[in-house]
Design an enzyme around this catalytic site. Sequence first.
Site: not given
Length: 269
Positions: A41, A99
Amino acid sequence: MMNTMPPLGLGTFRLQGQAVTDSVRHGLQLGYRLIDTAQIYGNEAEIGAAIAASGVPRRELFLTTKIWTEHLAGDRLIASLKDSLARLRSEAVELTLIHWPSPNGAVPLAESLQALAEAQAQGLTARIGVSNFPVALLREAVALLGPDRVFTNQVELHPYLQNRAVVAAARELGVGIGSYMTLAYGEALQDPVVRAIAAARTATPAQVLLAWALQQGYAVIPSSTRRENLQSNLRAAELRLSTEEMARIAALDRGRRLVNPEGLAPAWD
């Protein structure tokens, strides 16, 4: 470290710079205590700074971050997590997730999980889990780590993609489910069924959708840059939908996947 994971938290996907700083600052002021981020991110440093400036004691927070695919190798994972902790200005996080599964199995799952377990043993993360894992990989992860070690599987889950096979497997295996994209990129906010329930309940469509997920035992992490939306979303925890209302939303499932990145997505169920 916070002992329990709040069911409703603050997501930070796609928020960077001042936008994520303001979102976290407002969220903490309003009472959010779960903050979900990820290495990819690119906002861990801003989140760490916002937490430090908030005055909220670190022990009151539940921080989640996620290891990116480039760092899944056994000789890279722990170093990358330490980098994340430095950016977050924290000695440890409450939860660390893989992830995405390693694309094409380039890094064996056993290798990544062994490194993640070592990070947990070193006190860098209180819990470990996975994200975007289909049933077969989730079963493999639990088999490799043992029972009660995989804390959660965070997956795309909204009325149009209810991921029932993954949910059923997770419950059988004792793994929690985290729902991301619960509002379906905002598309589900316009759904006539959702809007009708919201009108009848004098609630917002977002509150209805979040309540629908919360009532099924999923953790939810909606994001917003607007303080009024952050405040409104928190009230979803107070809304209880009827069995009939839950069934009407359940009937919206159409297997519509919104997150399916080429070269990264596993073989979905």
